[in-house]
Design a protein around this motif. Structure first.
Motif, PDB file in Angstrom:
ATOM      1  N   ARG A   1      41.829 -23.250   1.643  1.00 48.69           N
ATOM      2  CA  ARG A   1      43.448 -22.845   1.673  1.00 48.69           C
ATOM      3  C   ARG A   1      44.068 -21.874   0.735  1.00 48.69           C
ATOM      4  O   ARG A   1      44.939 -21.571   0.854  1.00 48.69           O
ATOM      5  CB  ARG A   1      44.212 -24.183   1.888  1.00 48.69           C
ATOM      6  CG  ARG A   1      43.604 -24.890   3.293  1.00 48.69           C
ATOM      7  CD  ARG A   1      44.834 -25.805   3.904  1.00 48.69           C
ATOM      8  NE  ARG A   1      45.212 -26.597   2.773  1.00 48.69           N
ATOM      9  CZ  ARG A   1      46.146 -27.320   2.980  1.00 48.69           C
ATOM     10  NH1 ARG A   1      47.168 -27.388   4.050  1.00 48.69           N
ATOM     11  NH2 ARG A   1      46.640 -28.070   1.853  1.00 48.69           N
ATOM     12  N   ILE A   2      42.930 -21.439  -0.099  1.00 48.13           N
ATOM     13  CA  ILE A   2      43.651 -20.271  -0.784  1.00 48.13           C
ATOM     14  C   ILE A   2      44.143 -19.067  -0.414  1.00 48.13           C
ATOM     15  O   ILE A   2      43.659 -18.640   0.466  1.00 48.13           O
ATOM     16  CB  ILE A   2      42.258 -19.996  -2.029  1.00 48.13           C
ATOM     17  CG1 ILE A   2      43.018 -18.992  -3.133  1.00 48.13           C
ATOM     18  CG2 ILE A   2      41.139 -19.383  -1.407  1.00 48.13           C
ATOM     19  CD1 ILE A   2      41.858 -18.798  -4.235  1.00 48.13           C
ATOM     20  N   ASP A   3      45.563 -18.682  -0.785  1.00 50.01           N
ATOM     21  CA  ASP A   3      46.094 -17.719  -0.260  1.00 50.01           C
ATOM     22  C   ASP A   3      45.907 -16.335  -0.804  1.00 50.01           C
ATOM     23  O   ASP A   3      46.371 -15.859  -1.897  1.00 50.01           O
ATOM     24  CB  ASP A   3      47.497 -17.940  -0.347  1.00 50.01           C
ATOM     25  CG  ASP A   3      48.345 -16.925   0.437  1.00 50.01           C
ATOM     26  OD1 ASP A   3      47.835 -15.874   0.949  1.00 50.01           O
ATOM     27  OD2 ASP A   3      49.732 -16.966   0.226  1.00 50.01           O
ATOM     28  N   LEU A   4      44.774 -15.624  -0.198  1.00 49.43           N
ATOM     29  CA  LEU A   4      44.506 -14.316  -0.909  1.00 49.43           C
ATOM     30  C   LEU A   4      45.001 -13.167  -0.504  1.00 49.43           C
ATOM     31  O   LEU A   4      44.899 -12.001  -0.705  1.00 49.43           O
ATOM     32  CB  LEU A   4      42.996 -13.900  -0.527  1.00 49.43           C
ATOM     33  CG  LEU A   4      41.997 -15.221  -0.965  1.00 49.43           C
ATOM     34  CD1 LEU A   4      40.538 -15.035  -0.204  1.00 49.43           C
ATOM     35  CD2 LEU A   4      41.722 -14.947  -2.440  1.00 49.43           C
ATOM     36  N   ASN A   5      46.195 -13.455   0.019  1.00 45.93           N
ATOM     37  CA  ASN A   5      47.391 -12.426   0.188  1.00 45.93           C
ATOM     38  C   ASN A   5      48.342 -12.229  -0.832  1.00 45.93           C
ATOM     39  O   ASN A   5      49.155 -11.534  -0.923  1.00 45.93           O
ATOM     40  CB  ASN A   5      48.203 -12.529   1.767  1.00 45.93           C
ATOM     41  CG  ASN A   5      47.410 -12.315   2.801  1.00 45.93           C
ATOM     42  OD1 ASN A   5      46.409 -11.293   2.998  1.00 45.93           O
ATOM     43  ND2 ASN A   5      47.407 -13.330   3.825  1.00 45.93           N
ATOM     44  N   ASN A   6      48.345 -13.404  -1.718  1.00 50.67           N
ATOM     45  CA  ASN A   6      49.262 -13.707  -2.745  1.00 50.67           C
ATOM     46  C   ASN A   6      48.693 -13.109  -3.937  1.00 50.67           C
ATOM     47  O   ASN A   6      47.909 -13.259  -4.513  1.00 50.67           O
ATOM     48  CB  ASN A   6      49.792 -15.156  -2.770  1.00 50.67           C
ATOM     49  CG  ASN A   6      50.795 -15.361  -3.539  1.00 50.67           C
ATOM     50  OD1 ASN A   6      51.041 -14.803  -5.085  1.00 50.67           O
ATOM     51  ND2 ASN A   6      51.771 -16.275  -3.250  1.00 50.67           N
TER      52      ASN A   6
ATOM     53  N   ALA B   1      42.726 -15.436 -10.053  1.00 51.77           N
ATOM     54  CA  ALA B   1      41.169 -15.671  -9.377  1.00 51.77           C
ATOM     55  C   ALA B   1      40.278 -14.534 -10.276  1.00 51.77           C
ATOM     56  O   ALA B   1      39.274 -14.851 -10.698  1.00 51.77           O
ATOM     57  CB  ALA B   1      41.016 -15.543  -7.919  1.00 51.77           C
ATOM     58  N   PHE B   2      40.782 -13.288 -10.402  1.00 53.24           N
ATOM     59  CA  PHE B   2      39.972 -12.206 -11.224  1.00 53.24           C
ATOM     60  C   PHE B   2      40.327 -12.547 -12.720  1.00 53.24           C
ATOM     61  O   PHE B   2      39.191 -12.193 -13.335  1.00 53.24           O
ATOM     62  CB  PHE B   2      40.917 -10.988 -10.931  1.00 53.24           C
ATOM     63  CG  PHE B   2      40.943 -10.294  -9.646  1.00 53.24           C
ATOM     64  CD1 PHE B   2      40.223 -10.937  -8.438  1.00 53.24           C
ATOM     65  CD2 PHE B   2      41.462  -9.030  -9.238  1.00 53.24           C
ATOM     66  CE1 PHE B   2      40.051 -10.349  -7.200  1.00 53.24           C
ATOM     67  CE2 PHE B   2      41.317  -8.361  -8.240  1.00 53.24           C
ATOM     68  CZ  PHE B   2      40.583  -9.022  -7.197  1.00 53.24           C
TER      69      PHE B   2
ATOM     70  N   LEU C   1      50.241  -7.036  -2.234  1.00 55.57           N
ATOM     71  CA  LEU C   1      48.972  -6.590  -1.732  1.00 55.57           C
ATOM     72  C   LEU C   1      48.965  -5.868  -0.545  1.00 55.57           C
ATOM     73  O   LEU C   1      48.473  -4.778  -0.381  1.00 55.57           O
ATOM     74  CB  LEU C   1      47.965  -7.678  -1.760  1.00 55.57           C
ATOM     75  CG  LEU C   1      47.508  -8.277  -3.242  1.00 55.57           C
ATOM     76  CD1 LEU C   1      46.940  -9.461  -3.226  1.00 55.57           C
ATOM     77  CD2 LEU C   1      46.883  -7.299  -4.046  1.00 55.57           C
ATOM     78  N   ASP C   2      49.802  -6.310   0.297  1.00 59.33           N
ATOM     79  CA  ASP C   2      49.927  -5.473   1.360  1.00 59.33           C
ATOM     80  C   ASP C   2      50.706  -4.014   1.232  1.00 59.33           C
ATOM     81  O   ASP C   2      50.387  -3.296   1.678  1.00 59.33           O
ATOM     82  CB  ASP C   2      51.110  -6.101   2.592  1.00 59.33           C
ATOM     83  CG  ASP C   2      50.243  -7.556   3.053  1.00 59.33           C
ATOM     84  OD1 ASP C   2      49.044  -7.600   3.213  1.00 59.33           O
ATOM     85  OD2 ASP C   2      51.124  -8.506   3.559  1.00 59.33           O
ATOM     86  N   ALA C   3      51.533  -4.268   0.170  1.00 64.24           N
ATOM     87  CA  ALA C   3      52.224  -3.017  -0.004  1.00 64.24           C
ATOM     88  C   ALA C   3      51.258  -1.943  -0.746  1.00 64.24           C
ATOM     89  O   ALA C   3      51.190  -0.737  -0.323  1.00 64.24           O
ATOM     90  CB  ALA C   3      53.518  -3.074  -1.060  1.00 64.24           C
TER      91      ALA C   3
ATOM     92  N   SER D   1      35.205 -10.035  -1.182  1.00 63.09           N
ATOM     93  CA  SER D   1      34.404 -11.150  -1.213  1.00 63.09           C
ATOM     94  C   SER D   1      35.036 -12.449  -1.454  1.00 63.09           C
ATOM     95  O   SER D   1      34.130 -13.561  -1.140  1.00 63.09           O
ATOM     96  CB  SER D   1      33.680 -10.545  -2.806  1.00 63.09           C
ATOM     97  OG  SER D   1      32.963  -9.280  -2.685  1.00 63.09           O
ATOM     98  N   LEU D   2      36.032 -12.605  -2.117  1.00 61.02           N
ATOM     99  CA  LEU D   2      36.552 -14.278  -2.314  1.00 61.02           C
ATOM    100  C   LEU D   2      37.123 -14.738  -0.926  1.00 61.02           C
ATOM    101  O   LEU D   2      36.854 -15.957  -0.702  1.00 61.02           O
ATOM    102  CB  LEU D   2      38.002 -13.946  -3.203  1.00 61.02           C
ATOM    103  CG  LEU D   2      37.908 -13.703  -4.552  1.00 61.02           C
ATOM    104  CD1 LEU D   2      39.401 -13.404  -4.957  1.00 61.02           C
ATOM    105  CD2 LEU D   2      37.269 -15.045  -5.352  1.00 61.02           C
ATOM    106  N   GLN D   3      37.326 -13.743   0.074  1.00 55.08           N
ATOM    107  CA  GLN D   3      37.601 -14.141   1.182  1.00 55.08           C
ATOM    108  C   GLN D   3      36.164 -14.760   1.749  1.00 55.08           C
ATOM    109  O   GLN D   3      36.359 -15.891   2.631  1.00 55.08           O
ATOM    110  CB  GLN D   3      37.973 -13.145   2.430  1.00 55.08           C
ATOM    111  CG  GLN D   3      39.354 -13.293   2.856  1.00 55.08           C
ATOM    112  CD  GLN D   3      40.075 -11.866   2.735  1.00 55.08           C
ATOM    113  OE1 GLN D   3      39.553 -10.840   2.729  1.00 55.08           O
ATOM    114  NE2 GLN D   3      41.519 -12.012   3.037  1.00 55.08           N
ATOM    115  N   ARG D   4      35.078 -14.551   1.563  1.00 55.94           N
ATOM    116  CA  ARG D   4      33.835 -15.067   2.230  1.00 55.94           C
ATOM    117  C   ARG D   4      33.557 -16.447   1.606  1.00 55.94           C
ATOM    118  O   ARG D   4      33.328 -17.219   2.189  1.00 55.94           O
ATOM    119  CB  ARG D   4      32.663 -14.105   2.145  1.00 55.94           C
ATOM    120  CG  ARG D   4      32.791 -13.045   3.013  1.00 55.94           C
ATOM    121  CD  ARG D   4      31.238 -12.017   2.927  1.00 55.94           C
ATOM    122  NE  ARG D   4      31.231 -11.440   1.808  1.00 55.94           N
ATOM    123  CZ  ARG D   4      31.787  -9.980   1.546  1.00 55.94           C
ATOM    124  NH1 ARG D   4      32.346  -9.446   2.789  1.00 55.94           N
ATOM    125  NH2 ARG D   4      31.640  -9.305   0.608  1.00 55.94           N
TER     126      ARG D   4
END
Ligand SMILES: [Zn+2]
Length: 379
Positions: A62-67, A74-75, A25-27, A53-56
């Motif tokens: 502790r869900i890793d929303l960078n992965n 989740a989607f 996702l960074d890429a 939105s998921l971040q909020r």
């Protein structure tokens, strides 16, 4: 079934420039910042809006929303239940297709299909990998058979295999001619689901090397735009059929879903190949703790009568955890057949060879000194 089974994880595509799950996702964000993916702006925007939105929602968990695999899963859940806080209904409906588009475009920009003269070449390390496959199929004695199981969405290995003119058997239907099984457990960027036929239609990558080559070469962009070529092909060959515009890829975090039925023949075949394998070579797959699917597949698949002679794992293992995971998966009886090589795929390719009776070291054609073919004792 094949004697030699290669299992390729995301690490296998890393040498070719592909991001891994944790930095994917960074890429994608970086590509958007550089304005390289403006053609899919709406899709990228929607994915990052949904992540915000998921971040909020998950600010305290502790869900890793960078992965990528966490977010993609989740989607999928959001699309099944039809809701994600902060998103309108039509946005939720577009979420999974948008994610598939983001994944496709990110691979297109990052995975390096070199152009040599008028031809595209497979990204490394697949170019060398295909050379190894060719050696095993055409020169090794005794004759070898092989199958490839992969978790990867990208078409690096598919392209390399087709470029050497071997047919691919994706395990959707029985092949008419000799082919190499390429079993893509999580789908592929060149697979499209037809809602009318209720099956996957794969795009034959031969089109890239032959029929569409001329069209493709008019583009001055160095990167291979697989998605636009595939859209042309879909429009031309699937006339009147309701085929999904985005490729058929599913989150690695396996869940019981509609995909189960669609991919059943692929998984079944993968289990059969594991059952009958004499040698299993695993490359760039770190056996994440969350991947229960592979653990079950391996356990169910390796109960056959064939005695597994060799299970070799090639992974750089920077965190020094991967080897231990494999040892715990295999159990105490597997020590003799297990070997772990903490290195990149390209170096590992040199080691993976099967031959009888002799030990010898042969340089791989046009390869760096490190990439030497080490031929091990077969028996
Ligand atoms: Zn159809």
């Amino acid at each position: 079934m094949a004697k030699n089974v290669f299992i390729l994880g995301a690490g296998a595509s890393r040498d070719g420039g592909a991001p891994l799950m944790f930095d994917f996702l960074d890429a994608a964000r970086e590509l958007q910042r550089l304005q390289l993916v403006n053609d899919r702006q709406a899709d990228f925007d929607l994915v990052f809006k949904a992540i915000a939105s998921l971040q909020r929602v998950h600010s305290k968990s502790r869900i890793d929303l960078n992965n990528l695999e966490v977010v993609f899963a989740a989607f999928e859940i959001a699309s099944v239940i039809g809701a994600l806080p902060g998103l309108a209904d039509d946005e939720v409906a577009r979420l999974v297709p948008a994610m598939r588009a983001l994944i496709t475009r990110t691979f297109e920009e990052r995975l390096d299909f070199n152009r040599s003269g008028t031809y595209r070449e497979a990204p490394q390390p697949y170019w060398h990998f295909a050379e190894l496959l060719g050696y095993l199929l055409e020169q090794a004695y005794p004759a070898q058979t092989l199958a490839i199981i992969t978790f990867n969405y990208d078409v690096g290995v598919d392209f390399a295999v087709r470029r050497r003119r071997y047919n691919i058997d994706y395990a959707f239907e029985s092949p008419n001619s000799p082919s190499i099984p390429v079993l893509k457990l999580h789908g592929s960027l060149n697979w499209f689901y037809c809602n009318d036929c209720q099956k996957i239609v794969p795009f034959d990558l031969t089109f890239l090397t032959e029929e569409l080559r001329g069209v493709e070469l008019h583009s001055f962009r160095p990167q291979l735009r697989l998605s636009s070529l595939q859209q042309q092909w879909l429009h031309r060959t699937q006339l009147g059929h309701d085929v999904a515009a985005e490729p058929f890829i599913v989150p690695p975090t396996w869940s019981k879903g509609e995909h189960q039925r669609t991919l059943a023949s692929v998984w079944k075949r993968a289990a059969l190949e594991l059952r009958d394998a004499e040698n299993i070579f695993i490359v760039g797959y770190s056996l994440p703790a969350t991947d229960e699917f592979f653990r079950h597949l391996y356990a169910l698949g390796t109960v056959g009568e064939t005695v597994l002679q060799r299970l070799w794992v090639v992974d750089p293992d920077p965190g020094k955890v991967v080897e231990a995971r494999y040892r715990s998966l295999l159990g105490p009886g597997a020590e003799q057949r297990f070997a772990f090589f903490p290195e990149l795929f390209l170096a590992g390719i040199g080691r993976i060879n099967v031959n009888s009776g002799r030990v010898r070291i042969t340089p791989v054609r046009s390869a760096a000194p490190r990439e030497y073919l080490v031929t091990f004792l077969r028996r």
